[in-house]
Design a protein around this motif. Sequence first.
Motif, PDB file in Angstrom:
ATOM      1  N   GLN A  26      -7.601  15.043   6.735  1.00 58.94           N
ATOM      2  CA  GLN A  26      -8.040  14.150   5.655  1.00 58.94           C
ATOM      3  C   GLN A  26      -9.525  13.780   5.777  1.00 58.94           C
ATOM      4  O   GLN A  26     -10.005  12.920   5.034  1.00 58.94           O
ATOM      5  CB  GLN A  26      -7.187  12.871   5.671  1.00 58.94           C
ATOM      6  N   ASP A  57      -7.279   4.173   3.301  1.00 64.20           N
ATOM      7  CA  ASP A  57      -6.827   3.805   1.962  1.00 64.20           C
ATOM      8  C   ASP A  57      -5.336   4.108   1.791  1.00 64.20           C
ATOM      9  O   ASP A  57      -4.684   4.692   2.678  1.00 64.20           O
ATOM     10  CB  ASP A  57      -7.662   4.509   0.890  1.00 64.20           C
ATOM     11  N   SER A  58      -4.797   3.735   0.657  1.00 60.97           N
ATOM     12  CA  SER A  58      -3.363   3.846   0.417  1.00 60.97           C
ATOM     13  C   SER A  58      -2.881   5.288   0.492  1.00 60.97           C
ATOM     14  O   SER A  58      -1.787   5.569   0.996  1.00 60.97           O
ATOM     15  CB  SER A  58      -3.010   3.253  -0.950  1.00 60.97           C
ATOM     16  N   ASP A  59      -3.684   6.222  -0.006  1.00 65.49           N
ATOM     17  CA  ASP A  59      -3.277   7.631   0.001  1.00 65.49           C
ATOM     18  C   ASP A  59      -3.159   8.166   1.425  1.00 65.49           C
ATOM     19  O   ASP A  59      -2.172   8.827   1.773  1.00 65.49           O
ATOM     20  CB  ASP A  59      -4.278   8.476  -0.793  1.00 65.49           C
ATOM     21  N   VAL A  60      -4.179   7.894   2.241  1.00 65.34           N
ATOM     22  CA  VAL A  60      -4.140   8.361   3.636  1.00 65.34           C
ATOM     23  C   VAL A  60      -3.010   7.656   4.393  1.00 65.34           C
ATOM     24  O   VAL A  60      -2.275   8.280   5.169  1.00 65.34           O
ATOM     25  CB  VAL A  60      -5.493   8.115   4.328  1.00 65.34           C
ATOM     26  N   ALA A  76      -0.250   6.538   3.200  1.00 68.29           N
ATOM     27  CA  ALA A  76       1.035   7.101   2.768  1.00 68.29           C
ATOM     28  C   ALA A  76       1.321   8.420   3.477  1.00 68.29           C
ATOM     29  O   ALA A  76       2.469   8.697   3.868  1.00 68.29           O
ATOM     30  CB  ALA A  76       1.034   7.294   1.257  1.00 68.29           C
ATOM     31  N   ILE A  77       0.290   9.247   3.662  1.00 65.67           N
ATOM     32  CA  ILE A  77       0.470  10.523   4.368  1.00 65.67           C
ATOM     33  C   ILE A  77       0.836  10.271   5.828  1.00 65.67           C
ATOM     34  O   ILE A  77       1.765  10.887   6.378  1.00 65.67           O
ATOM     35  CB  ILE A  77      -0.813  11.369   4.267  1.00 65.67           C
ATOM     36  N   ASP A 133       4.406   8.984   6.010  1.00 68.34           N
ATOM     37  CA  ASP A 133       5.396  10.017   5.738  1.00 68.34           C
ATOM     38  C   ASP A 133       5.601  10.925   6.949  1.00 68.34           C
ATOM     39  O   ASP A 133       6.729  11.313   7.260  1.00 68.34           O
ATOM     40  CB  ASP A 133       4.948  10.849   4.526  1.00 68.34           C
ATOM     41  N   LYS A 172       0.810  -1.222   0.000  1.00 65.78           N
ATOM     42  CA  LYS A 172       0.000   0.000   0.000  1.00 65.78           C
ATOM     43  C   LYS A 172       0.842   1.271   0.000  1.00 65.78           C
ATOM     44  O   LYS A 172       0.398   2.304  -0.490  1.00 65.78           O
ATOM     45  CB  LYS A 172      -0.924   0.003   1.225  1.00 65.78           C
ATOM     46  N   VAL A 173       2.050   1.192   0.588  1.00 67.76           N
ATOM     47  CA  VAL A 173       2.914   2.369   0.701  1.00 67.76           C
ATOM     48  C   VAL A 173       4.288   2.017   0.144  1.00 67.76           C
ATOM     49  O   VAL A 173       5.015   1.207   0.730  1.00 67.76           O
ATOM     50  CB  VAL A 173       3.037   2.836   2.169  1.00 67.76           C
TER      51      VAL A 173
END
Length: 782
Positions: free
Chosen positions: A387, A410-413, A415-416, A419, A227-228
Amino acid sequence: MAKVVHKFGGSSLSSAERYQAVAQIVLSHCRAGDCVVVSAAGKTTNTLVKLWQSYQQDDIQGFSDILLQLENHQAELIKALFQAQPQRQLLSQLDTELQVITLHAKQKTLHEAALLAHGELWSARILGCYLTQLGFAARHVDARRLFTLHQGQLLHQQNKRSCAEQLSERVLYVVTGFIASDVANNTVTLGRNGSDYSATLLANYIDASAVSIWTDTQGVFSTDPRKVASAIKYPKICRAQAHLLARLGNPVLHAKTLSPLKHTNIKLQVRSSFDVEATPTEIVKEGYSKAKRFITTFDDLDLIRVDALAQGEVSELSHLIQHSIHQFTTKGEAFLLIPAQSTHRVLKVLSGRANIVESALQGFAIVASSADIAQLQTLAAQLLNEQNVVVRFNHQDKEYALFLTDQAIDSDVLAILHDQLVSKDRELAVVIAGLGNVGEVFVQQCQHQVARLQQQFDVKVVALVRSKKMLFSANGIALNTWQQQWENESNTYSNEELIERIGELDYEHKVVIDITASEAFSDLYPQLINQDCHLISANKYAGTAQSAWYQQLCEQLFERNLYWRYNTSVGAGLPINFALADLQHSGDRITHIDGVFSGTLSWLCSSFDGSQTFSSLVLEAQKMGYTEPDPREDLSGRDMQRKLLILARDIGLTLDLADIELEPLMPQELAQGSWDEFLTRREELDVFYEQQYQSALAQEKVLRYTGSLHVLESGKVKAKVGIAFVDKSSAIANLTPGDNIFVIKSVWYELNPLVLQGPGAGKEVTAAGIHSDLYWLVQMLK
């Protein structure tokens, strides 16, 4: 010979091609006497669970369809891997077992554990026979002959004897994971994904040296790498964090896996059966790895509150639903996180003592060190708000924080979050060797200095080392209470153990700060460099070793792109090494270095005025702590000789100690015998010094003990440490007692020399000089 246990999960055995790949791993990594523990192939256990459910529901057609599905999968594996007689024999065994299952189902005598056991039995049989077909001496073993439980408790001593009896031959044993038996020979299971647990149990029982868990991932990551993309694969994590991740449902290790390894030296690593060359993740004992940061996600969970939760009840529930259950307490109430599809069964068992607090939850947990978790929880809450992720339940514990949400992460959240919360900081592990006068002051100063450096780098003091004992903590030592930690936690060590512990530190950068006066410790420098350690030295021995050894050390540092700072080895806190380097970097060429490089000899010579004998002045300096325990070490001039050699090498000269002429500040005969014998002959020192002093006065000069380095036009070098008569107008003659002075001539400073002067000894200034070197190193690493 030490044995190794290898465990292969279901994904590693999901097809005939995967069996072939695993066989190649076994052929490459195993020896006779080793053990291989296997899970059920692919989704076999899930299919067997569905078969059991259809049996309970009296779904005859469903039962028949699922059984056929199982048969087809196993038959496909057998037909793809075997030929002729072995194939016929294995298919016949499979058919017999399926008929027995069918018969028990018709007679209503089917037992869940015995049914689920078939997945592992089939895997062990197929892999064992396939290895035999390849010419490897292998034998498949039913773990029910090895592991026995009584009232849910493993009979460790009996099991150890069974393993010794059943696994005594020099063959490879392929052992079923997940299953065991009770004292009545009934089949019991060790919990879903229990094959990891089987592997570590077996390793404990056979006194194995290591366990390798072969899976479909390359190791343990900071979050799901699928996912990341920037997920960090950790080379090492500590057992406590691995256990916590397992309890939180992270699929890499089963929750019970680590318990058999307590109080053992058995190594555990997670490896990829799909990428054999990938570096594994080692699961190491506490203190051998610093705490890492992880984000592990959840899907479709229910949160239930339980009244009067009994000890061991969570384990029983986990075993019932074949899934790990996370338990926590907040505000005096006990909560469980349950997979939603199993909530009904759990509530039924708890019979009115539990109720659902939140249902259909998604979310994640942050795992980190206790020092970081509160800050990370606050930051995570801010990020989720940004988010627009709604948090329905939040819980912070000592080393983790839970966020249970309405929507999936989800993958976007993810990843944030990764990071901002996890991404690898620049890290520097500091090992301090030498806790004498200067060392103790340096550690005290560290409390302020490390906090200052933390703004730029993650700096942690991880070890304090004395000649016989050390205090080691991979997560960092609390500097404000280090003396108490030393009293409670320091241990004796060998040099081999010290090097091993330093090598196991999984930091981006490491530095060893040598504040000893030990030649033996400086001999460890090559081994420390092999462990990728930068060096900071107040110790002069390495810098004045034989040229060949010294040059090899410098080359070793260069090859590994490591730094070596040693400014305090000459001049305490004075920046003489920096000054010489800056002059040369600017294109200048140094021709002369003169000066007084010993605070002790500076004080003695500058304080002597003839009003008292020189020996009484020496004893006074000894009493004040200005000298070595035996002041003849100072009077010999050897310390200044070493310092001059370090300066010579700093300007690119290839010299050894023997190339520097040495004249002691005492008669040669007084160097012999004990200090008490010296005291009976102290008048000889007084006569010697008085003669030198009067000779200087006769020439209208003053007596000083100096070092001198002169690079001639021819390239030859004249170097001497000894008694000098200097002009009364010179800076050296007017030196403040105790100060060091360096008078530097170069092409650009020929007529008006560059002079550096200041305290050349003292705990505070020397410790501060070491901190200057540490600060310089951090700037270079940035």
